[in-house]
Design a protein around this motif. Sequence first.
Motif, PDB file in Angstrom:
ATOM      1  N   ILE A   9     -64.013  32.335   0.049  1.00 14.65           N
ATOM      2  CA  ILE A   9     -64.001  33.703  -0.485  1.00 14.65           C
ATOM      3  C   ILE A   9     -63.178  34.622   0.420  1.00 14.65           C
ATOM      4  O   ILE A   9     -62.404  35.454  -0.054  1.00 14.65           O
ATOM      5  CB  ILE A   9     -65.440  34.227  -0.649  1.00 14.65           C
ATOM      6  CG1 ILE A   9     -66.201  33.385  -1.673  1.00 14.65           C
ATOM      7  CG2 ILE A   9     -65.446  35.696  -1.037  1.00 14.65           C
ATOM      8  CD1 ILE A   9     -65.592  33.387  -3.057  1.00 14.65           C
ATOM      9  N   PHE A  10     -63.335  34.464   1.735  1.00 13.59           N
ATOM     10  CA  PHE A  10     -62.596  35.283   2.691  1.00 13.59           C
ATOM     11  C   PHE A  10     -61.093  35.065   2.538  1.00 13.59           C
ATOM     12  O   PHE A  10     -60.318  36.031   2.461  1.00 13.59           O
ATOM     13  CB  PHE A  10     -63.055  34.943   4.113  1.00 13.59           C
ATOM     14  CG  PHE A  10     -62.321  35.680   5.186  1.00 13.59           C
ATOM     15  CD1 PHE A  10     -62.568  37.016   5.418  1.00 13.59           C
ATOM     16  CD2 PHE A  10     -61.374  35.026   5.957  1.00 13.59           C
ATOM     17  CE1 PHE A  10     -61.885  37.703   6.406  1.00 13.59           C
ATOM     18  CE2 PHE A  10     -60.697  35.699   6.951  1.00 13.59           C
ATOM     19  CZ  PHE A  10     -60.943  37.044   7.175  1.00 13.59           C
ATOM     20  N   TYR A  11     -60.667  33.816   2.484  1.00 14.77           N
ATOM     21  CA  TYR A  11     -59.238  33.522   2.362  1.00 14.77           C
ATOM     22  C   TYR A  11     -58.677  33.966   1.011  1.00 14.77           C
ATOM     23  O   TYR A  11     -57.539  34.419   0.929  1.00 14.77           O
ATOM     24  CB  TYR A  11     -58.963  32.034   2.578  1.00 14.77           C
ATOM     25  CG  TYR A  11     -58.878  31.632   4.029  1.00 14.77           C
ATOM     26  CD1 TYR A  11     -58.247  32.423   4.958  1.00 14.77           C
ATOM     27  CD2 TYR A  11     -59.426  30.436   4.469  1.00 14.77           C
ATOM     28  CE1 TYR A  11     -58.161  32.053   6.284  1.00 14.77           C
ATOM     29  CE2 TYR A  11     -59.347  30.056   5.800  1.00 14.77           C
ATOM     30  CZ  TYR A  11     -58.709  30.862   6.697  1.00 14.77           C
ATOM     31  OH  TYR A  11     -58.619  30.492   8.018  1.00 14.77           O
ATOM     32  N   ILE A  12     -59.452  33.847  -0.050  1.00 10.81           N
ATOM     33  CA  ILE A  12     -58.999  34.318  -1.367  1.00 10.81           C
ATOM     34  C   ILE A  12     -58.779  35.826  -1.342  1.00 10.81           C
ATOM     35  O   ILE A  12     -57.775  36.325  -1.844  1.00 10.81           O
ATOM     36  CB  ILE A  12     -59.982  33.902  -2.474  1.00 10.81           C
ATOM     37  CG1 ILE A  12     -59.872  32.406  -2.743  1.00 10.81           C
ATOM     38  CG2 ILE A  12     -59.723  34.686  -3.761  1.00 10.81           C
ATOM     39  CD1 ILE A  12     -60.912  31.872  -3.704  1.00 10.81           C
ATOM     40  N   ALA A  13     -59.721  36.553  -0.749  1.00 11.15           N
ATOM     41  CA  ALA A  13     -59.597  38.014  -0.694  1.00 11.15           C
ATOM     42  C   ALA A  13     -58.383  38.432   0.129  1.00 11.15           C
ATOM     43  O   ALA A  13     -57.593  39.294  -0.297  1.00 11.15           O
ATOM     44  CB  ALA A  13     -60.870  38.619  -0.112  1.00 11.15           C
ATOM     45  N   ILE A  14     -58.223  37.834   1.297  1.00  5.75           N
ATOM     46  CA  ILE A  14     -57.084  38.179   2.158  1.00  5.75           C
ATOM     47  C   ILE A  14     -55.765  37.838   1.466  1.00  5.75           C
ATOM     48  O   ILE A  14     -54.835  38.654   1.440  1.00  5.75           O
ATOM     49  CB  ILE A  14     -57.192  37.454   3.513  1.00  5.75           C
ATOM     50  CG1 ILE A  14     -58.413  37.934   4.283  1.00  5.75           C
ATOM     51  CG2 ILE A  14     -55.919  37.637   4.335  1.00  5.75           C
ATOM     52  CD1 ILE A  14     -58.396  39.396   4.638  1.00  5.75           C
ATOM     53  N   ALA A  15     -55.675  36.643   0.885  1.00  4.05           N
ATOM     54  CA  ALA A  15     -54.430  36.218   0.232  1.00  4.05           C
ATOM     55  C   ALA A  15     -54.103  37.104  -0.963  1.00  4.05           C
ATOM     56  O   ALA A  15     -52.936  37.440  -1.190  1.00  4.05           O
ATOM     57  CB  ALA A  15     -54.536  34.760  -0.204  1.00  4.05           C
ATOM     58  N   THR A  16     -55.121  37.509  -1.718  1.00  5.43           N
ATOM     59  CA  THR A  16     -54.883  38.364  -2.884  1.00  5.43           C
ATOM     60  C   THR A  16     -54.302  39.707  -2.472  1.00  5.43           C
ATOM     61  O   THR A  16     -53.318  40.174  -3.045  1.00  5.43           O
ATOM     62  CB  THR A  16     -56.191  38.567  -3.670  1.00  5.43           C
ATOM     63  OG1 THR A  16     -56.660  37.294  -4.115  1.00  5.43           O
ATOM     64  CG2 THR A  16     -55.966  39.459  -4.873  1.00  5.43           C
ATOM     65  N   PHE A  17     -54.899  40.334  -1.466  1.00  4.31           N
ATOM     66  CA  PHE A  17     -54.401  41.643  -1.043  1.00  4.31           C
ATOM     67  C   PHE A  17     -53.041  41.559  -0.361  1.00  4.31           C
ATOM     68  O   PHE A  17     -52.196  42.427  -0.557  1.00  4.31           O
ATOM     69  CB  PHE A  17     -55.426  42.334  -0.152  1.00  4.31           C
ATOM     70  CG  PHE A  17     -56.627  42.808  -0.916  1.00  4.31           C
ATOM     71  CD1 PHE A  17     -56.498  43.753  -1.922  1.00  4.31           C
ATOM     72  CD2 PHE A  17     -57.872  42.295  -0.656  1.00  4.31           C
ATOM     73  CE1 PHE A  17     -57.595  44.182  -2.643  1.00  4.31           C
ATOM     74  CE2 PHE A  17     -58.972  42.710  -1.367  1.00  4.31           C
ATOM     75  CZ  PHE A  17     -58.837  43.665  -2.374  1.00  4.31           C
ATOM     76  N   VAL A  18     -52.803  40.499   0.393  1.00  7.79           N
ATOM     77  CA  VAL A  18     -51.487  40.330   1.028  1.00  7.79           C
ATOM     78  C   VAL A  18     -50.422  40.093  -0.042  1.00  7.79           C
ATOM     79  O   VAL A  18     -49.344  40.703   0.004  1.00  7.79           O
ATOM     80  CB  VAL A  18     -51.516  39.179   2.053  1.00  7.79           C
ATOM     81  CG1 VAL A  18     -50.113  38.775   2.477  1.00  7.79           C
ATOM     82  CG2 VAL A  18     -52.344  39.569   3.263  1.00  7.79           C
ATOM     83  N   LEU A  19     -50.713  39.245  -1.014  1.00 10.34           N
ATOM     84  CA  LEU A  19     -49.741  38.989  -2.085  1.00 10.34           C
ATOM     85  C   LEU A  19     -49.486  40.242  -2.912  1.00 10.34           C
ATOM     86  O   LEU A  19     -48.363  40.480  -3.363  1.00 10.34           O
ATOM     87  CB  LEU A  19     -50.216  37.850  -2.977  1.00 10.34           C
ATOM     88  CG  LEU A  19     -50.080  36.454  -2.388  1.00 10.34           C
ATOM     89  CD1 LEU A  19     -50.753  35.428  -3.286  1.00 10.34           C
ATOM     90  CD2 LEU A  19     -48.620  36.099  -2.181  1.00 10.34           C
ATOM     91  N   GLN A  20     -50.514  41.046  -3.126  1.00 13.31           N
ATOM     92  CA  GLN A  20     -50.334  42.284  -3.877  1.00 13.31           C
ATOM     93  C   GLN A  20     -49.367  43.211  -3.146  1.00 13.31           C
ATOM     94  O   GLN A  20     -48.478  43.793  -3.764  1.00 13.31           O
ATOM     95  CB  GLN A  20     -51.669  42.988  -4.087  1.00 13.31           C
ATOM     96  CG  GLN A  20     -51.531  44.287  -4.850  1.00 13.31           C
ATOM     97  CD  GLN A  20     -52.777  45.131  -4.832  1.00 13.31           C
ATOM     98  OE1 GLN A  20     -53.726  44.825  -4.127  1.00 13.31           O
ATOM     99  NE2 GLN A  20     -52.768  46.199  -5.589  1.00 13.31           N
TER     100      GLN A  20
END
Length: 56
Positions: A9-20
Amino acid sequence: MNYMFFLLIFYIAIATFVLQKVLGLAQVSDAIFPGIAAGILLTVIHKTVKRKLKER
C-alpha cells in the motif's frame, strides 16, 4: 504478511503521487493504474533484495 500488505500500500501510494507529478496529470485517478503496477514491482524488488541480503 501484514508487513507485506502495508509495504504494498505504501509503495502504491508513493508511486501514484510521483507518477502524477512527473507525468503532469490533473487527477490522481489518471495515475492509479500505473501506480499500482509500479507499487507491485517495487514491493517485489524490495522483498527480493531483502531476501538476498539476509542470505549473506
